[in-house]
Design an enzyme around this catalytic site. Structure first.
Site, short mmCIF file in Angstrom:
data_model
loop_
_atom_site.label_atom_id
_atom_site.label_comp_id
_atom_site.label_asym_id
_atom_site.label_seq_id
_atom_site.Cartn_x
_atom_site.Cartn_y
_atom_site.Cartn_z
N ARG A 185 2.91 -22.16 27.03
CA ARG A 185 4.32 -21.91 28.17
C ARG A 185 4.70 -20.48 28.31
NH1 ARG A 185 5.79 -26.41 25.10
NH2 ARG A 185 5.66 -28.24 26.27
N LYS A 209 9.54 -26.48 23.60
CA LYS A 209 10.61 -26.91 23.90
C LYS A 209 11.26 -27.79 23.03
CE LYS A 209 9.11 -28.20 28.67
NZ LYS A 209 9.04 -29.15 29.55
N HIS A 283 2.40 -20.82 34.80
CA HIS A 283 2.28 -22.21 34.54
C HIS A 283 0.84 -22.71 34.98
CE1 HIS A 283 3.98 -25.75 32.65
NE2 HIS A 283 3.70 -26.48 33.61
N ARG A 286 -1.62 -22.28 32.38
CA ARG A 286 -1.58 -23.21 31.15
C ARG A 286 -2.39 -24.23 31.57
NH1 ARG A 286 1.64 -25.61 27.13
NH2 ARG A 286 2.52 -27.65 27.71
N HIS A 310 2.85 -31.06 23.81
CA HIS A 310 3.25 -32.19 24.61
C HIS A 310 3.87 -33.35 23.74
CE1 HIS A 310 0.59 -31.45 28.32
NE2 HIS A 310 1.54 -30.78 28.15
N TYR A 319 -5.11 -34.59 32.43
CA TYR A 319 -6.26 -33.52 32.30
C TYR A 319 -7.33 -34.37 32.34
CZ TYR A 319 -2.77 -29.97 31.72
OH TYR A 319 -1.90 -29.24 32.06
#
Length: 350
Positions: A185, A209, A283, A286, A310, A319
């Protein structure tokens, strides 16, 4: 009558000064207890502030977009906050769509902010015995496929950056290399310190995160790009403290690059490569890394989840729907793919 008050930009040392106390408590809870990133909490702050500014105007009977940003909400009491009804939120969401141009994702984010705030007041404090927004639903959102660069575009972008005449081209090339190989990120990249790079075991420590740490492995392209940049980087001649030990710094100030500056760097590189105007952002790089790993590296989706950091496998599974090469392979290897129409064969033999 509504209260109008003009103030300057928020001070980092007195955050959320223009909020009522319950809202300040909630935002502090997100920062200190939930451990959300300052950028995420700032999003909650802006969405809640917009809602309560709207609410003041809405209840006064006059919505004025121009003066909305000047409405003060500091004087809101817990009684004012508790008096909110579902109809108020529906009017707000309609206003966001009609006047602010918010699409479904932006409106869904505002609903999440409101729902979280009222749930906090109802379950974590004694200020709100009943939650008036417990039945508030999120707007349906479109789940589109992520935009990403093709393999050829990725190679072109890296080649152009590497051969650029920009004096900072080694830094910029290193940034692009890490984005496209590690799928990090933007916040993770600008937060990197030199001590996060461990060449001896080819790893990179990322802070994702919720302040969750993870380790990603560096391939030779990444290691080479980091080495070249480090050797070229002219750092300030002073003893660096840990907080100043940023991996990516400004050549002029020696300070850590900001998110905005990295966005500008990526934009400049895309423009030099003739790839601007296509909606590519940091992004999207990414997304590109994840897509290329899945399409060309046959990386298992569960491994991809760990690489990207994630929390849920469902987030990563998008994906699995963008692998055109695998779809093409499946079509070509159907047991009926080689059959041709008999009538066509007859015509070809005439």
């Amino acid at each position: 009558m509504m209260t109008v008050q003009s103030k300057g930009p928020r001070s980092r040392y007195a955050p959320f000064y223009d909020c009522p106390e319950p809202m300040r408590d909630f935002l502090s809870y997100l920062l200190t207890i939930r451990n959300l990133s300052p950028r995420t909490v700032d999003g909650y702050y802006l969405d809640l502030r917009t809602f309560f500014r709207f609410l003041k105007q809405y209840r006064s009977g006059r919505i004025d977009l121009e003066s909305l940003q000047q409405v003060s909400i500091e004087d809101l009491t817990i009684q004012d906050i508790a008096s909110v009804r579902l109809s108020d939120t529906y009017a707000f969401l309609n206003f966001c769509y009609e006047s602010l141009g918010n699409q479904s994702n932006a409106r869904a984010r505002k609903v999440s902010a409101l729902s979280s705030f009222y749930q906090y007041l109802n379950t974590k404090t004694t200020m709100l015995p009943d939650n008036p927004l417990k039945s508030l639903d999120r707007p349906a959102t479109k789940k589109g496929l992520p935009r990403y660069l093709s393999l050829e575009e990725s190679k072109k972008l890296l080649d152009i950056a590497d051969l650029s005449q920009n004096p900072d081209h080694l830094r910029n090339y290193c940034i692009l290399t890490l984005f496209l190989n590690c799928g990090m990120r933007l916040s993770e990249l600008i937060g990197l310190n030199r001590t996060d790079v461990r060449e001896e075991d080819r790893t990179l420590r990322l802070l994702g995160k919720g302040n969750k740490e993870r380790i990603v492995y560096l391939n030779e392209a990444c290691l080479d790009a980091i080495r070249r940049y480090q050797q070229d980087c002219d750092r300030p001649d002073r003893k660096l403290r840990r907080r100043d030990d940023a991996l990516f710094i400004s050549a002029k100030s020696g300070k850590r690059l900001s998110a905005r500056r990295v966005e500008q760097i990526i934009g400049d590189c895309l423009r030099e490569a003739g790839l601007d105007g296509k909606g590519y952002t940091p992004h999207k790089l990414r997304h590109t890394a994840a897509t290329l790993m899945y399409q060309y590296g046959q990386v298992d989706v569960r491994i991809l989840k760990e690489i990207l950091g994630h929390a849920n496998l469902g987030t990563t599974e998008i994906y699995t729907h963008v692998s055109n090469r695998q779809l093409e392979y499946a079509a070509d290897h159907s047991p009926l793919s080689g059959l041709r129409s008999s009538s066509e064969e007859d015509k070809s033999g005439e």
